[in-house]
Design a protein around this motif. Structure first.
Motif, mmCIF file in Angstrom:
data_model
loop_
_atom_site.group_PDB
_atom_site.id
_atom_site.type_symbol
_atom_site.label_atom_id
_atom_site.label_comp_id
_atom_site.label_asym_id
_atom_site.label_seq_id
_atom_site.Cartn_x
_atom_site.Cartn_y
_atom_site.Cartn_z
ATOM 1 N N ASP A 79 0.803 -1.224 0.000
ATOM 2 C CA ASP A 79 0.000 0.000 0.000
ATOM 3 C C ASP A 79 0.839 1.279 0.000
ATOM 4 N N GLU A 80 2.065 1.204 -0.490
ATOM 5 C CA GLU A 80 2.888 2.401 -0.645
ATOM 6 C C GLU A 80 3.236 2.578 -2.120
ATOM 7 N N HIS A 81 3.475 3.826 -2.520
ATOM 8 C CA HIS A 81 3.721 4.098 -3.935
ATOM 9 C C HIS A 81 5.157 3.843 -4.364
ATOM 10 N N ARG A 82 6.098 3.853 -3.443
ATOM 11 C CA ARG A 82 7.507 3.686 -3.819
ATOM 12 C C ARG A 82 8.157 2.600 -2.980
ATOM 13 N N PRO A 83 9.082 1.873 -3.586
ATOM 14 C CA PRO A 83 9.821 0.884 -2.798
ATOM 15 C C PRO A 83 10.746 1.580 -1.810
ATOM 16 N N ARG A 84 11.114 0.866 -0.736
ATOM 17 C CA ARG A 84 12.052 1.435 0.226
ATOM 18 C C ARG A 84 13.200 0.466 0.473
ATOM 19 N N ILE A 85 14.328 1.051 0.849
ATOM 20 C CA ILE A 85 15.484 0.266 1.243
ATOM 21 C C ILE A 85 15.318 -0.038 2.730
ATOM 22 N N ILE A 86 15.464 -1.316 3.087
ATOM 23 C CA ILE A 86 15.289 -1.736 4.475
ATOM 24 C C ILE A 86 16.515 -2.507 4.936
ATOM 25 N N SER A 87 16.699 -2.570 6.229
ATOM 26 C CA SER A 87 17.750 -3.385 6.825
ATOM 27 C C SER A 87 17.076 -4.578 7.491
ATOM 28 N N VAL A 88 17.518 -5.779 7.142
ATOM 29 C CA VAL A 88 16.883 -7.003 7.619
ATOM 30 C C VAL A 88 17.907 -7.834 8.374
ATOM 31 N N LYS A 89 17.517 -8.329 9.548
ATOM 32 C CA LYS A 89 18.398 -9.235 10.283
ATOM 33 C C LYS A 89 18.491 -10.557 9.534
ATOM 34 N N CYS A 90 19.635 -11.206 9.699
ATOM 35 C CA CYS A 90 19.871 -12.480 9.034
ATOM 36 C C CYS A 90 20.030 -13.584 10.068
ATOM 37 N N SER A 145 -5.296 -9.493 -0.493
ATOM 38 C CA SER A 145 -4.339 -8.437 -0.188
ATOM 39 C C SER A 145 -4.421 -7.365 -1.261
ATOM 40 N N PRO A 146 -4.040 -6.144 -0.908
ATOM 41 C CA PRO A 146 -4.100 -5.076 -1.917
ATOM 42 C C PRO A 146 -3.053 -5.271 -3.004
ATOM 43 N N ILE A 147 -3.361 -4.733 -4.183
ATOM 44 C CA ILE A 147 -2.389 -4.751 -5.280
ATOM 45 C C ILE A 147 -1.164 -3.961 -4.844
ATOM 46 N N ASN A 148 0.009 -4.457 -5.185
ATOM 47 C CA ASN A 148 1.247 -3.800 -4.780
ATOM 48 C C ASN A 148 1.451 -2.540 -5.622
ATOM 49 N N ARG A 149 1.178 -1.393 -5.026
ATOM 50 C CA ARG A 149 1.262 -0.117 -5.740
ATOM 51 C C ARG A 149 2.697 0.280 -6.035
ATOM 52 N N ALA A 150 3.652 -0.151 -5.195
ATOM 53 C CA ALA A 150 5.057 0.183 -5.441
ATOM 54 C C ALA A 150 5.550 -0.476 -6.726
ATOM 55 N N ILE A 151 5.140 -1.719 -6.966
ATOM 56 C CA ILE A 151 5.527 -2.400 -8.207
ATOM 57 C C ILE A 151 4.814 -1.753 -9.384
ATOM 58 N N SER A 152 3.541 -1.430 -9.206
ATOM 59 C CA SER A 152 2.815 -0.750 -10.270
ATOM 60 C C SER A 152 3.480 0.577 -10.614
ATOM 61 N N LYS A 161 0.975 -8.643 -15.248
ATOM 62 C CA LYS A 161 0.319 -9.346 -14.140
ATOM 63 C C LYS A 161 0.423 -8.500 -12.883
ATOM 64 N N PRO A 162 -0.689 -8.256 -12.194
ATOM 65 C CA PRO A 162 -0.595 -7.484 -10.949
ATOM 66 C C PRO A 162 0.022 -8.327 -9.834
ATOM 67 N N TRP A 163 0.815 -7.686 -8.993
ATOM 68 C CA TRP A 163 1.401 -8.334 -7.819
ATOM 69 C C TRP A 163 0.586 -7.922 -6.606
ATOM 70 N N TYR A 164 0.454 -8.837 -5.656
ATOM 71 C CA TYR A 164 -0.334 -8.587 -4.458
ATOM 72 C C TYR A 164 0.539 -8.787 -3.222
ATOM 73 N N GLY A 165 0.232 -8.043 -2.169
ATOM 74 C CA GLY A 165 0.968 -8.202 -0.923
ATOM 75 C C GLY A 165 2.382 -7.641 -1.028
ATOM 76 N N LEU A 191 14.867 -5.336 -11.465
ATOM 77 C CA LEU A 191 13.605 -5.776 -10.862
ATOM 78 C C LEU A 191 12.419 -5.305 -11.689
ATOM 79 N N SER A 192 12.475 -4.075 -12.163
ATOM 80 C CA SER A 192 11.409 -3.548 -13.005
ATOM 81 C C SER A 192 11.277 -4.382 -14.284
ATOM 82 N N ALA A 193 12.416 -4.736 -14.882
ATOM 83 C CA ALA A 193 12.388 -5.558 -16.100
ATOM 84 C C ALA A 193 11.728 -6.900 -15.821
#
Length: 199
Positions: A79-90, A145-152, A161-165, A191-193
């Protein structure tokens, strides 16, 4: 007066006890189990004091914590318009000398175990020096789940194909895919390609 002369309530269960934390001597516990159980809460206030040799102290050594490392990834929030960079524990590496992330911990972003796909090609079919690992929820559509607006957004709405979640992408450290390195905005074109050609 000796502190053990008084009964104090156990911090965890309230049962009267004369045993206290060996490190700070300010927290009371009826058993070593309750001392360990309360450690995550107590450790912020626990300041070591010199041991005075009292016999009813409970040693409260911090439990061994995994040696977590982190890696950056790209999060496409539904539900966000732009992707974000995140830090994830491994997951902690097998050897303490390892510096690469062996497996990102994705529970905060998915309700159920995600599926994934590995991208080895970018724009115009060029081979990626650092393949990308894309995680997504196969159950997102079934859960409405809502359509992924960041991918759109990054595909200008042209993805067939729409992506969800939520979708999360990481960059492998090399073609052998033995661990992950830092992903960033330079990975968005590939990723866009992929999203534009996925059927």
């Amino acid at each position: 007066m000796h502190p053990s002369s008084f009964n104090h309530p156990c911090i965890v269960c309230g049962r009267a006890t004369t045993q206290w934390c060996a490190r700070c001597q300010n927290a009371w516990y009826c058993s070593p189990e309750h001392s360990r159980e309360d450690w995550l809460h107590h450790r912020g206030a626990c300041r070591p004091t010199p041991a005075l040799g009292y016999s009813n102290m409970i040693a409260t050594q911090p439990p061994a914590e995994p040696n977590y490392i982190s890696v950056t990834g790209i999060l496409f929030v539904a539900d966000e318009h732009r992707p974000r960079i995140i830090s994830v524990k491994c997951r902690p590496p097998h050897h303490s000398s390892e510096s690469l992330c062996p497996l990102p911990l994705l529970q905060p972003y998915f309700d159920s175990p995600p599926e994934s796909v590995i991208l080895t090609q970018g724009l115009n079919g060029e081979l990626l020096r650092f393949p990308l690992h894309v995680f997504y929820s196969p159950m997102a559509l079934a859960k409405a789940s809502p359509i992924n607006r960041a991918i759109s957004h990054i595909t200008s709405g042209a993805a067939p194909k729409p992506w969800y979640g939520n979708v999360v992408a990481f960059r492998f450290s090399g073609s052998l895919r033995q661990g992950y390195s830092e992903a960033g905005s330079n990975d968005l074109p590939a990723l866009s390609a992929y999203f534009l050609t996925y059927q």
